[in-house]
Design a protein around this motif. Sequence first.
Motif, PDB file in Angstrom:
ATOM      1  N   HIS A 144       0.834  -1.210   0.000  1.00  0.00           N
ATOM      2  CA  HIS A 144       0.000   0.000   0.000  1.00  0.00           C
ATOM      3  C   HIS A 144       0.867   1.256   0.000  1.00  0.00           C
ATOM      4  O   HIS A 144       0.565   2.230  -0.704  1.00  0.00           O
ATOM      5  N   VAL A 145       1.925   1.257   0.806  1.00  0.00           N
ATOM      6  CA  VAL A 145       2.816   2.423   0.873  1.00  0.00           C
ATOM      7  C   VAL A 145       3.478   2.665  -0.478  1.00  0.00           C
ATOM      8  O   VAL A 145       3.625   3.815  -0.931  1.00  0.00           O
ATOM      9  N   GLN A 146       3.882   1.587  -1.139  1.00  0.00           N
ATOM     10  CA  GLN A 146       4.469   1.735  -2.476  1.00  0.00           C
ATOM     11  C   GLN A 146       3.496   2.388  -3.446  1.00  0.00           C
ATOM     12  O   GLN A 146       3.852   3.298  -4.200  1.00  0.00           O
ATOM     13  N   ASN A 147       2.261   1.910  -3.427  1.00  0.00           N
ATOM     14  CA  ASN A 147       1.264   2.453  -4.353  1.00  0.00           C
ATOM     15  C   ASN A 147       0.925   3.904  -4.045  1.00  0.00           C
ATOM     16  O   ASN A 147       0.583   4.675  -4.948  1.00  0.00           O
ATOM     17  N   LEU A 148       1.021   4.273  -2.758  1.00  0.00           N
ATOM     18  CA  LEU A 148       0.632   5.632  -2.378  1.00  0.00           C
ATOM     19  C   LEU A 148       1.757   6.646  -2.580  1.00  0.00           C
ATOM     20  O   LEU A 148       1.509   7.778  -3.036  1.00  0.00           O
ATOM     21  N   PHE A 149       2.993   6.277  -2.236  1.00  0.00           N
ATOM     22  CA  PHE A 149       4.070   7.267  -2.183  1.00  0.00           C
ATOM     23  C   PHE A 149       5.206   7.001  -3.175  1.00  0.00           C
ATOM     24  O   PHE A 149       5.752   7.938  -3.755  1.00  0.00           O
ATOM     25  N   LEU A 150       5.562   5.730  -3.371  1.00  0.00           N
ATOM     26  CA  LEU A 150       6.686   5.448  -4.257  1.00  0.00           C
ATOM     27  C   LEU A 150       6.263   5.405  -5.719  1.00  0.00           C
ATOM     28  O   LEU A 150       7.017   5.815  -6.604  1.00  0.00           O
ATOM     29  N   HIS A 151       5.068   4.891  -5.959  1.00  0.00           N
ATOM     30  CA  HIS A 151       4.554   4.833  -7.330  1.00  0.00           C
ATOM     31  C   HIS A 151       3.148   5.410  -7.364  1.00  0.00           C
ATOM     32  O   HIS A 151       2.172   4.698  -7.631  1.00  0.00           O
ATOM     33  N   PRO A 152       3.019   6.689  -7.069  1.00  0.00           N
ATOM     34  CA  PRO A 152       1.674   7.282  -7.005  1.00  0.00           C
ATOM     35  C   PRO A 152       1.012   7.313  -8.383  1.00  0.00           C
ATOM     36  O   PRO A 152       1.671   7.451  -9.409  1.00  0.00           O
ATOM     37  N   THR A 153      -0.290   7.175  -8.356  1.00  0.00           N
ATOM     38  CA  THR A 153      -1.066   7.251  -9.599  1.00  0.00           C
ATOM     39  C   THR A 153      -1.508   8.687  -9.829  1.00  0.00           C
ATOM     40  O   THR A 153      -1.619   9.489  -8.895  1.00  0.00           O
ATOM     41  N   THR A 154      -1.739   8.997 -11.084  1.00  0.00           N
ATOM     42  CA  THR A 154      -2.158  10.362 -11.432  1.00  0.00           C
ATOM     43  C   THR A 154      -3.640  10.571 -11.222  1.00  0.00           C
ATOM     44  O   THR A 154      -4.103  11.704 -11.088  1.00  0.00           O
ATOM     45  N   SER A 155      -4.382   9.483 -11.159  1.00  0.00           N
ATOM     46  CA  SER A 155      -5.831   9.598 -11.006  1.00  0.00           C
ATOM     47  C   SER A 155      -6.191   9.809  -9.535  1.00  0.00           C
ATOM     48  O   SER A 155      -5.724   9.067  -8.657  1.00  0.00           O
ATOM     49  N   PHE A 156      -7.000  10.811  -9.279  1.00  0.00           N
ATOM     50  CA  PHE A 156      -7.442  11.069  -7.903  1.00  0.00           C
ATOM     51  C   PHE A 156      -8.306   9.925  -7.376  1.00  0.00           C
ATOM     52  O   PHE A 156      -8.229   9.559  -6.202  1.00  0.00           O
ATOM     53  N   LEU A 157      -9.119   9.351  -8.256  1.00  0.00           N
ATOM     54  CA  LEU A 157      -9.981   8.244  -7.843  1.00  0.00           C
ATOM     55  C   LEU A 157      -9.155   7.033  -7.417  1.00  0.00           C
ATOM     56  O   LEU A 157      -9.419   6.415  -6.373  1.00  0.00           O
ATOM     57  N   SER A 158      -8.130   6.701  -8.201  1.00  0.00           N
ATOM     58  CA  SER A 158      -7.276   5.560  -7.853  1.00  0.00           C
ATOM     59  C   SER A 158      -6.530   5.812  -6.547  1.00  0.00           C
ATOM     60  O   SER A 158      -6.390   4.911  -5.701  1.00  0.00           O
ATOM     61  N   PHE A 159      -6.050   7.047  -6.376  1.00  0.00           N
ATOM     62  CA  PHE A 159      -5.345   7.385  -5.136  1.00  0.00           C
ATOM     63  C   PHE A 159      -6.272   7.270  -3.927  1.00  0.00           C
ATOM     64  O   PHE A 159      -5.880   6.750  -2.873  1.00  0.00           O
ATOM     65  N   SER A 160      -7.510   7.741  -4.079  1.00  0.00           N
ATOM     66  CA  SER A 160      -8.470   7.692  -2.967  1.00  0.00           C
ATOM     67  C   SER A 160      -8.805   6.253  -2.594  1.00  0.00           C
ATOM     68  O   SER A 160      -8.863   5.898  -1.414  1.00  0.00           O
TER      69      SER A 160
END
Length: 299
Positions: A48-64
């Motif tokens: 989860h930390v990788q997806n949130l901070f190391l490889h963040p997505t550009t989509s706000f929906l995906s980030f949320s």
Amino acid sequence: MEGRGLRAGFTADAPPLLHMSEPLRRTAFNRLFAVVYFSAILALLYRHVQNLFLHPTTSFLSFSITLFLFISDLVLAFMWASAQAFRMSPIRRKEFPQNLKQIIKDEDFVGLDVFICTADPYKEPPMNVVNTALSLMAYDYPTEKISIYVSDDGGSVLTLFAFMEAAKFARYWLPFCRQHNIMERSPHVYFESNSHRPSIPQFEKIKMMYEDMKMKVEHVIDKGEVIEEYISDDQQHQAFNKWTKSFSRMDHPTVIQVILDKSKDTDISGQLMPNLIYVSREKSKTSPHHFKAGALNVL
């Protein structure tokens, strides 16, 4: 031999045990499982930390969505961790109440006060309450240390009559339970059980006495008043005279009746009986009484 002594509640040079505990065999498995499960949780949170901070997505929906999943997994991980304490060292406890009297004397037992609450002889049949009291009076405990208080918030003479009849029956029931080591101390449960046979001495006699008491109590409940022929002594006359014409469920003076006194009342074997005290607190239509809570406050 030492292990056997512990299991039986004794050791060679120690007094009898009152209790013991031993670890369960699944302790090692529980700890191994916790380590594996905890490692999986760490891996999931790291993802989860990788997806949130190391490889963040550009989509706000995906980030949320990823953030909400991370928070929910944190909550679930905390709930799991908080439930692991009792799984780390599970034990099995065993008690030896039979050794208690070898360690302390009867006079050293603490006093036991038991409160029984009732309110309406028609919604709470007195025979049910009476069976509760009789089972408590027959505890495997020094009888002179037991005091039973019956709190009748309905102030019913029918309930008092039922307990006076129960006190008469208890003089035979308590010695019967002690003599035959009866486990089901409630007469109703005992006589209804198929595991007991009339081969036990005095079984039929005690059962007939119980049925006679039950018949009297239920007859009085059906009539709605205590029948004169059932009043056998002056104590009952004096007690029932407190129910005057002005006496009502919601407006009546305090009634305290000592049915059995452990300082003088004995059963047929000569052993002292527990205290049995009937209490109906004062009620007035002009004052709130708070139902059974108020009755317990009086006790």
